[in-house]
Design an enzyme around this catalytic site. Structure first.
Site, PDB file in Angstrom:
ATOM      1  N   LYS A  45      -1.540  -6.252  -7.947  1.00 40.89           N
ATOM      2  CA  LYS A  45      -0.286  -5.513  -8.137  1.00 40.89           C
ATOM      3  C   LYS A  45      -0.622  -4.205  -8.837  1.00 40.89           C
ATOM      4  O   LYS A  45      -1.533  -4.157  -9.671  1.00 40.89           O
ATOM      5  CB  LYS A  45       0.662  -6.362  -9.011  1.00 40.89           C
ATOM      6  CG  LYS A  45       1.891  -5.622  -9.561  1.00 40.89           C
ATOM      7  CD  LYS A  45       2.868  -5.262  -8.477  1.00 40.89           C
ATOM      8  CE  LYS A  45       4.052  -4.451  -9.027  1.00 40.89           C
ATOM      9  NZ  LYS A  45       4.893  -3.920  -7.928  1.00 40.89           N
ATOM     10  N   CYS A 128       5.182   4.816  -5.501  1.00 42.45           N
ATOM     11  CA  CYS A 128       6.166   3.820  -5.958  1.00 42.45           C
ATOM     12  C   CYS A 128       7.569   4.428  -5.884  1.00 42.45           C
ATOM     13  O   CYS A 128       7.826   5.447  -6.515  1.00 42.45           O
ATOM     14  CB  CYS A 128       5.898   3.358  -7.377  1.00 42.45           C
ATOM     15  SG  CYS A 128       7.234   2.232  -7.892  1.00 42.45           S
TER      16      CYS A 128
END
Ligand code: RRO
Length: 309
Positions: A45, A128
């Site tokens: 992640k 992101c």
């Protein structure tokens, strides 16, 4: 049986299929499950300087054709992933760190520390879509160039970039022009399509809580955009390996991404929905297609997509 191994950035993957960052890849248990699975590599992640809880729930929803998320970068902080890196290497496959610092300074600190870790390579996340008030770096070409100038100067691990989807040839060309100036070893295309909105018409309400319901769209909805990004960057930057990600659920999907020019692929939404058994299933489906078509390896058809004259 067809050979579906892949190599890029000086690393060899027994299978060209592994996880997308974020999908079941945050905790030590999830990373161990990736290690024990048939995934060809392990990717963490995206991490930040400090551990983060992420956005309020509900922040992830499965949909008929994919997923919508606004996780908001929940992660254990970069130090924890560095601490885990020697254990992750024991699974005998390449281990990638995804890095998504909240500023250039944060990224520099994290990358500096990654240099001394057991990670084989770094995937710098420039895309992101879910941090309130933080635009995606990959949509700001000046910022992207500045990031790459500074980060590539200190990064001693092979450096790859996770890019947002682009939708205009002018943007592909601008981004490719910047990437060419630096030693970028791979591109992962694409991150979720940012700031999509899904509505529950029955209840007349959004389906995730953060940002008024806007979130990153993944899964089958985005496969054509992902294929287009893989194809265009492969055309513009033929020497840079492209890792395809976005809407891959089957071996046939992988076959299409390799035809478009992908060197390897990542599974996101399908890994969330099906669990780690997806890696073996998709691999076997790909091998079966290649055996039927008589392709012994991915090189034989990589990038060889035909166009209509
Ligand atoms: O954590 C997230 O909300 C997230 C990230 Br960092 C990303 O890169 N892509 C995405 O769909 N979600």
């Amino acid at each position: 049986m067809a050979d579906i191994s892949a190599s890029f950035a000086g690393l060899s993957l027994r299978k060209c299929i592994y996880n997308a960052s974020g999908a079941r890849s945050m905790t030590p248990e999830e990373l161990a499950a990736l290690g024990n699975s048939e995934a060809g590599a392990i990717l963490t992640k995206s991490c930040t300087l400090l551990p983060r809880e992420g956005n309020p729930e509900p922040r992830y929803q499965d949909l008929e054709w994919g997923s919508l998320n606004s996780m908001g970068l929940p992660n254990l902080g970069y130090e924890k992933y560095i601490e885990l890196s020697p254990e992750l290497k024991k699974y005998g496959k390449p281990v990638f760190a995804s890095v998504s610092g909240l500023s250039l300074e944060d990224n520099m600190k994290i990358i500096e520390a990654m240099n001394a870790s057991e990670f084989d390579a770094v995937e710098l996340n420039l895309s992101c879509p879910n941090i309130p008030g933080k635009p995606q770096v990959g949509y700001d070409f000046e910022d992207t160039e500045k990031y790459l100038e500074e980060i590539s100067a200190i990064c001693r691990k092979p450096l790859g970039l996770k890019l947002p989807p682009y939708f205009d040839f002018a943007h592909f060309e601008q981004m490719a022009g910047i990437i060419k100036k630096f030693r970028v070893r791979f591109l992962s295309c694409i991150n979720a399509i940012g700031n999509a909105l899904v509505i529950d018409s029955e209840k007349e309400i959004v389906i995730i809580k953060p940002k008024g319901g806007f979130g990153g769209l993944g899964g089958r909805y985005i496969k054509p955009a992902a294929l287009a990004n893989v194809r265009k960057f492969h055309e513009l930057l033929p020497d840079i390996p492209i890792i395809g990600v976005g809407g891959i659920f089957t071996g046939r999907d992988v076959f299409e991404f390799v035809l478009a020019g992908a060197t390897a692929v990542q599974l996101g939404t399908v890994l969330m929905q099906e669990g780690t058994s997806c890696f073996g299933r998709v691999a076997r489906e790909l091998e079966e297609i290649m055996d039927k078509k008589g392709y012994p390896s991915l090189e034989r058809f990589r990038g060889k997509l035909k166009v209509i004259e």
